[in-house]
Design a protein around this motif. Structure first.
Motif, short mmCIF file in Angstrom:
data_model
loop_
_atom_site.label_atom_id
_atom_site.label_comp_id
_atom_site.label_asym_id
_atom_site.label_seq_id
_atom_site.Cartn_x
_atom_site.Cartn_y
_atom_site.Cartn_z
N THR A 43 -5.16 1.16 -0.56
CA THR A 43 -6.56 1.34 -0.15
C THR A 43 -6.78 2.72 0.47
O THR A 43 -7.63 2.91 1.32
CB THR A 43 -6.96 0.25 0.87
OG1 THR A 43 -6.07 0.29 1.99
CG2 THR A 43 -6.90 -1.14 0.24
N ALA A 44 -5.99 3.71 -0.01
CA ALA A 44 -6.08 5.04 0.60
C ALA A 44 -6.07 6.18 -0.41
O ALA A 44 -5.84 7.32 -0.03
CB ALA A 44 -4.93 5.23 1.60
N SER B 33 -0.43 7.99 3.42
CA SER B 33 0.09 7.20 4.53
C SER B 33 1.41 7.78 5.02
O SER B 33 2.11 8.48 4.26
CB SER B 33 0.31 5.75 4.08
OG SER B 33 1.02 4.99 5.04
N ARG C 111 -2.12 -7.32 5.63
CA ARG C 111 -2.07 -5.87 5.82
C ARG C 111 -3.33 -5.21 5.30
O ARG C 111 -3.90 -4.31 5.93
CB ARG C 111 -0.83 -5.31 5.12
CG ARG C 111 0.47 -5.79 5.75
CD ARG C 111 1.66 -5.57 4.79
NE ARG C 111 1.87 -4.17 4.51
CZ ARG C 111 2.43 -3.31 5.36
NH1 ARG C 111 2.84 -3.76 6.55
NH2 ARG C 111 2.62 -2.06 5.04
N GLY C 112 -3.78 -5.65 4.12
CA GLY C 112 -4.99 -5.08 3.55
C GLY C 112 -6.23 -5.38 4.37
O GLY C 112 -7.12 -4.53 4.51
N ARG D 47 -6.37 -5.79 7.59
CA ARG D 47 -6.35 -4.90 8.76
C ARG D 47 -6.81 -3.49 8.38
O ARG D 47 -7.61 -2.87 9.09
CB ARG D 47 -4.94 -4.85 9.35
CG ARG D 47 -4.49 -6.14 10.02
CD ARG D 47 -3.15 -5.96 10.72
NE ARG D 47 -2.66 -7.20 11.25
CZ ARG D 47 -3.05 -7.73 12.41
NH1 ARG D 47 -3.96 -7.09 13.15
NH2 ARG D 47 -2.54 -8.87 12.84
N ARG D 48 -6.31 -2.99 7.28
CA ARG D 48 -6.64 -1.61 6.91
C ARG D 48 -8.11 -1.46 6.53
O ARG D 48 -8.78 -0.51 6.95
CB ARG D 48 -5.74 -1.16 5.75
CG ARG D 48 -4.30 -0.91 6.17
CD ARG D 48 -3.45 -0.37 5.06
NE ARG D 48 -3.18 -1.34 4.02
CZ ARG D 48 -2.01 -1.43 3.36
NH1 ARG D 48 -1.02 -0.60 3.66
NH2 ARG D 48 -1.84 -2.31 2.41
N GLU E 22 -10.90 -1.56 9.22
CA GLU E 22 -11.01 -0.37 10.07
C GLU E 22 -11.77 0.76 9.40
O GLU E 22 -12.03 1.80 10.03
CB GLU E 22 -9.60 0.12 10.46
CG GLU E 22 -8.82 -0.89 11.30
CD GLU E 22 -7.36 -0.50 11.47
OE1 GLU E 22 -6.94 0.51 10.85
OE2 GLU E 22 -6.64 -1.21 12.20
N ARG E 23 -12.13 0.61 8.13
CA ARG E 23 -12.84 1.67 7.43
C ARG E 23 -14.29 1.75 7.89
O ARG E 23 -14.85 0.80 8.46
CB ARG E 23 -12.81 1.41 5.92
CG ARG E 23 -11.42 1.39 5.31
CD ARG E 23 -10.81 2.75 5.22
NE ARG E 23 -11.46 3.61 4.26
CZ ARG E 23 -10.87 4.15 3.21
NH1 ARG E 23 -9.58 3.93 2.97
NH2 ARG E 23 -11.53 4.94 2.38
N GLN F 246 3.29 5.34 6.80
CA GLN F 246 3.84 4.07 7.29
C GLN F 246 5.33 4.00 6.99
O GLN F 246 5.82 4.59 6.03
CB GLN F 246 3.12 2.89 6.65
CG GLN F 246 3.32 2.76 5.15
CD GLN F 246 2.72 1.48 4.59
OE1 GLN F 246 1.96 0.79 5.25
NE2 GLN F 246 3.06 1.18 3.35
#
Length: 495
Positions: A193-194, A234, A420-421, A423-424, A427-428, A236
């Motif tokens: 997603t980035a 990322s 995980r997705g 959460r990410r 935040e967008r 991570q």
């Protein structure tokens, strides 16, 4: 090529691919950079064709890469074709084998809104837990790289999701194959997603690039009129997860064989930032030539390919294509450079912030050159995650499909999303996911374990309609049709 001068790894791959016929050739002429890109294809005794591309510092390395990718696809498909499948529900297998000997489909990450429950019958195949060697059953669609790898078709209710190549790996040693697969899983989880339609425009300033291959390729591209744009997705797990895109400099676009070179992208994640950038840049070069050769006119491909290639390609019926991917790539192939750039500039070619290359995480030079050392390092970084492996091949030519429950991929294409997705994306600036009741009809519930729901604070949703709108005309950045499918469909060469 004379067998005596053939690279030993290529020879091992070719031996493992037998029976069948292989051919390889350089398609670098499809682009104007002059850098090597090798296409390889395999025709098995049943008439099934598979193809691959390889790249690297020179033609020999590109050929190793092409045959490695071919081995991943062919050897795994053979393995799954001869592997008995067990028909049962997750709940049934847990009662029979215990929870730790069956992979939970929810932890493997399902599409939001998928019709799944623990009592749904599925098809299962054996994998091995890497750290202990225990047998663990996994749903067949997660072990496969594509639907044709699973003869006999899906269970009555269909597959849970579309099989994907993420987690494939090949190597002359099992450690190399496993580390290759894990790096791809980490890369795609980090950029799910980035980048592409979700690119946040973080440009890497190459202030201290020391790798000689990277510096040489950058010089060659600059001389060819290509402006390279390395970007950060990322950091991570302490990895440099990067991707490389680019565009033609003023006036150079007129010399490009097709505007499709503008859509090229290379991706990589690695503990060593130099290795990550080198791989992403090399893949970017490959992507430029590959997209022109695969998705351009048949006549253009025929001018590059050796005698007999096009005849073999056209002799087999075109496989069924994903309709959305075929439609979108067909539309791209009809666009001029200005219109394609207009589609890409808001995201893929965006520049919103910068980060020095020297600030990215790394390791001491050469410390992870050995595949076993790299594998140990990656497993330490993934200490909180299970690692499951479907392995085949043997000495000199290993192929694997690795699954890491909890890692995510294909969120923006197939709506596969987990904790995980959520959460990410929550935040967008424009959240596509969140926690709580479904906000509207375009949102779908995210499949989560009870533990994940507790950590998030409740049930979660993913806005499938908004994601589809966000991707829009950029869908071919996620999923491409097969080689020559666009031209064969347009020209009626389907059989």
């Amino acid at each position: 090529m004379n067998a005596a001068t053939e690279h030993p790894v290529v020879r091992a791959y070719r031996d493992a691919l037998a029976p069948g016929e292989q051919q390889d050739f350089d398609i670098g002429a499809a682009d104007r950079t002059g850098l090597p890109v090798v296409s390889a294809d395999h025709l098995d005794t049943a008439g099934v064709r598979k193809g691959a591309c390889g790249y690297g510092a020179d033609s020999a390395q590109a050929r190793v890469g092409a045959y490695g990718e071919l081995a991943e696809e062919v050897l795994l498909a053979r393995h799954l074709a001869r592997t008995p499948r067990r028909s049962a529900s997750y709940a049934e297998l847990v009662r029979e084998r215990g929870r730790d000997r069956v992979a939970d489909p929810v932890e493997l990450v399902l599409p939001a809104g998928a019709d799944y429950g623990p009592d749904r019958p599925l098809e299962w195949v054996p994998a091995r837990r890497l750290r202990t060697g225990e047998e663990v059953l996994v749903p067949a669609e997660f072990a496969a790289a594509c639907g044709s790898d699973l003869p006999g078709g899906p269970p009555p209710d269909g597959w849970l999701t579309t099989p994907v190549t993420n987690g494939l790996g090949a190597g002359d040693t099992l450690e190399r194959a496993l580390s290759h697969a894990l790096l791809e899983i980490l890369q795609r989880d980090g950029n799910a997603t980035a980048h592409r339609a979700m690119d946040e425009g973080v440009v890497i300033e190459p202030d201290e690039v020391t790798d000689p291959v990277t510096r040489s390729v950058l010089d060659r591209l600059r001389d060819a009129g290509v402006e390279v744009l390395p970007k950060l997705a990322s950091t991570q797990f302490g990895l440099a997860d990067v991707h490389v895109v680019g565009s033609e400099t003023d006036g150079a676009a007129e010399g490009s064989p097709t505007p499709l070179t503008l859509t090229a992208c290379g991706e990589a994640a690695h503990p060593d930032r130099e290795a990550a950038l080198r791989k992403a840049l090399s893949e970017y070069v490959s992507s430029r030539a590959r997209k022109v050769f695969f998705h351009g006119p048949l006549a253009a491909a025929a001018r590059i390919a050796p005698p007999g290639y096009m005849e073999r390609e056209l002799s087999a019926p075109l496989a069924a294509q994903e309709p959305r991917a075929l439609r979108a790539m067909t539309a791209w192939a009809a666009l001029d450079t200005a219109r394609l750039r207009e589609l890409l500039e808001p995201t893929v070619l965006s520049r919103r912030s910068t980060v020095p290359f020297s600030a990215l995480p790394t390791v001491p030079p050469g410390s992870l050159d050995d595949p076993a050392a790299l594998l140990d390092d990656l497993l330490r970084r993934l200490a909180d995650f299970d690692v499951l492996v479907v392995a085949t091949g043997g000495p000199g030519a290993h192929a694997v499909k690795v699954l890491v429950p909890g890692m995510e991929v294909e969120t923006m294409s197939y709506a596969r999303i987990g904790e995980r997705g959520v959460r990410r994306l929550s935040e967008r600036e424009r959240p596509l996911a969140g926690v709580g009741p479904l906000p509207h009809s375009g949102a779908r519930p995210v499949h989560l374990t009870a533990e994940a729901r507790a950590r998030l604070g409740g049930p979660a949703w993913f806005d499938v309609d908004a994601a589809r709108e966000t991707v829009g005309a950029l869908y071919p950045l996620y999923r491409e049709p097969d080689r020559h499918a666009v031209a064969r469909t347009a020209e009626g060469a389907l059989r």
